[in-house]
Motif scaffolding. Structure first.
Motif, PDB file in Angstrom:
ATOM      1  N   ARG A 124       0.977   2.456   5.152  1.00 19.07           N
ATOM      2  CA  ARG A 124       1.264   3.899   5.020  1.00 19.07           C
ATOM      3  C   ARG A 124       0.511   3.975   3.143  1.00 19.07           C
ATOM      4  N   CYS A 125      -0.442   5.405   2.738  1.00 13.79           N
ATOM      5  CA  CYS A 125      -0.813   5.654   1.100  1.00 13.79           C
ATOM      6  C   CYS A 125       0.664   6.125   0.808  1.00 13.79           C
ATOM      7  N   PRO A 126       1.123   5.551  -0.469  1.00 10.16           N
ATOM      8  CA  PRO A 126       2.282   6.084  -0.929  1.00 10.16           C
ATOM      9  C   PRO A 126       1.641   7.987  -1.428  1.00 10.16           C
ATOM     10  N   SER A 127       0.136   7.906  -1.633  1.00 12.77           N
ATOM     11  CA  SER A 127      -0.072   9.163  -2.337  1.00 12.77           C
ATOM     12  C   SER A 127       0.013  10.025  -1.083  1.00 12.77           C
ATOM     13  N   CYS A 128      -0.768  10.068  -0.374  1.00 10.26           N
ATOM     14  CA  CYS A 128      -1.659  11.303   0.603  1.00 10.26           C
ATOM     15  C   CYS A 128      -0.495  11.069   1.823  1.00 10.26           C
ATOM     16  N   ARG A 129       0.136   9.664   1.581  1.00 11.57           N
ATOM     17  CA  ARG A 129       1.149   9.896   3.578  1.00 11.57           C
ATOM     18  C   ARG A 129      -0.388   9.257   4.089  1.00 11.57           C
ATOM     19  N   ALA A 171      -6.402  -0.277   1.040  1.00 12.78           N
ATOM     20  CA  ALA A 171      -5.978   0.851  -0.299  1.00 12.78           C
ATOM     21  C   ALA A 171      -6.813   2.100   0.095  1.00 12.78           C
ATOM     22  N   CYS A 172      -6.443   3.096  -0.103  1.00 12.81           N
ATOM     23  CA  CYS A 172      -6.289   4.538   0.667  1.00 12.81           C
ATOM     24  C   CYS A 172      -7.738   4.946  -0.162  1.00 12.81           C
ATOM     25  N   PRO A 173      -8.830   4.738   0.968  1.00 12.76           N
ATOM     26  CA  PRO A 173     -10.109   5.399   0.506  1.00 12.76           C
ATOM     27  C   PRO A 173     -10.361   6.426  -0.665  1.00 12.76           C
ATOM     28  N   THR A 174      -9.348   7.690  -0.287  1.00 13.37           N
ATOM     29  CA  THR A 174      -9.645   8.820  -0.754  1.00 13.37           C
ATOM     30  C   THR A 174      -8.625   9.005  -1.782  1.00 13.37           C
ATOM     31  N   CYS A 175      -7.710   8.144  -2.050  1.00 14.91           N
ATOM     32  CA  CYS A 175      -6.383   8.554  -3.289  1.00 14.91           C
ATOM     33  C   CYS A 175      -7.173   7.482  -4.197  1.00 14.91           C
ATOM     34  N   GLY A 176      -8.071   6.088  -3.536  1.00 12.31           N
ATOM     35  CA  GLY A 176      -8.158   5.478  -4.674  1.00 12.31           C
ATOM     36  C   GLY A 176      -6.652   4.360  -4.914  1.00 12.31           C
TER      37      GLY A 176
HETATM   38 ZN   LIG Z   1      -4.066   8.282  -0.026  1.00  8.68          ZN
END
Ligand SMILES: [Zn+2]
Length: 313
Positions: free
Chosen positions: A197-202, A211-216
């Protein structure tokens, strides 16, 4: 230290292409021990030939026969030939400007060692014994001292011209997954699917890339998803793939596992191909001895509502 996973990976497919009049003449010419180039609007001769003038983009088809002798314009030594390369002994990759041509052709030079190769050296074509209308009809180049050869116009006409070729493409390498993919593969061995899970966009990524490709940002919260999921979109495959023992037609689908925010793709079985639909609920069917589900099959649950998976299509 965790065990580092590593496995050989081969990506291979035969690429079939049809030839236009210029490439057809070039490859058929090679079969007949004739090297053809094409003349551009400003009088340059291109070997290998192309169908369009690289400067003006005009269609070009004015064929010219060039010599089978030429000059090395640059080179690189290959000490360890790989499978299916033109020679199985160490050789030089060379760019050769054939006599009468203004551009150079990439091929290989048979030479005893790098000390026997130099820019500016004279070479000639060594023709393959069996020629079929392919660049490999030139077996290789070999050192050959000679005066520059002549060019002559050519009508490009041959009996039984080659109209298509099959080009095998193959990448083989050793793959070492990173931290996220290793955890994903280790969970698969226990028949569990784990995303991150991305800690930023969830969003929960499956398979995870770390890594989250959207939030980096790095993703490190592991989340078990599935095993059931929903078909978000699919296609019916009607072309039989070489080395793949699946009867056509069959369905390949994007499946959003429950709890995942990214669809993965897999084959759908256990249902006639023309009854697969968006929203179909599926579950994995594990194959003995394999880390991956062999395919997914319907669970028998009611179809998922479009609103539930519309963001994942
Ligand atoms: Zn994200």
């Amino acid at each position: 230290m965790p065990d580092v996973l590593s496995a050989p990976l081969v990506v291979e497919f035969p690429f079939t292409r049809s030839l236009g009049p210029v490439q057809s003449a070039f490859l058929t010419g090679l079969r007949e021990r004739t090297v053809l180039g094409v003349r551009t609007g400003d009088g340059k001769v291109l070997v290998p030939p192309v169908e369009y003038d690289p400067v003006t983009a005009q269609e070009i088809h004015d064929l010219v026969e060039v010599a089978a002798t030429g000059t090395v314009t640059t080179w690189a030594w290959n000490p360890r030939p790989r499978r299916d390369q033109p020679l199985d002994t160490p050789f030089a990759w060379v760019l050769v400007r054939l006599d009468g041509a203004d551009t150079a052709l990439l091929h290989v030079l048979d030479a005893p060692g790098p000390e026997a190769v130099r820019t500016g050296m004279r070479v000639r074509v060594r023709w393959a014994e069996d020629r079929t209308g392919a660049i490999t009809d030139i077996a290789c180049f070999e050192p050959y001292d000679s005066e520059p050869g002549e060019t002559a116009p050519h009508d490009g006409e041959f009996t039984e011209p080659v109209t298509g070729i099959v080009t095998p493409a193959r990448l083989d390498y050793t793959y070492t997954p990173g931290r996220a993919q290793s955890a994903y593969l280790e969970a698969l061995a226990d028949r569990r699917v784990v995303g991150e899970r991305c800690p930023s966009c969830r969003k929960v990524y499956v398979p995870p890339r770390g890594a989250c490709p959207t939030c980096g940002v790095a993703t490190d919260e592991r989340v078990e998803v599935g095993p059931r999921g929903t078909v978000t979109t699919y296609c019916v495959v009607n072309i039989k793939a070489k080395n793949l023992d699946i009867e056509i037609p069959y369905v390949y689908a994007h499946i959003a596992l429950d709890g995942a925010d990214l669809a993965l793709h897999a084959r759908i079985g256990g249902i006639p191909y023309d009854q697969v639909r968006m929203g179909l609920r599926v579950e994995p069917v594990w194959t003995e001895g394999s880390r991956h589900p062999g395919h997914y099959r319907p669970t028998g649950e009611p179809d998922a509502d479009y609103d539930v998976y519309k963001e994942l299509v």
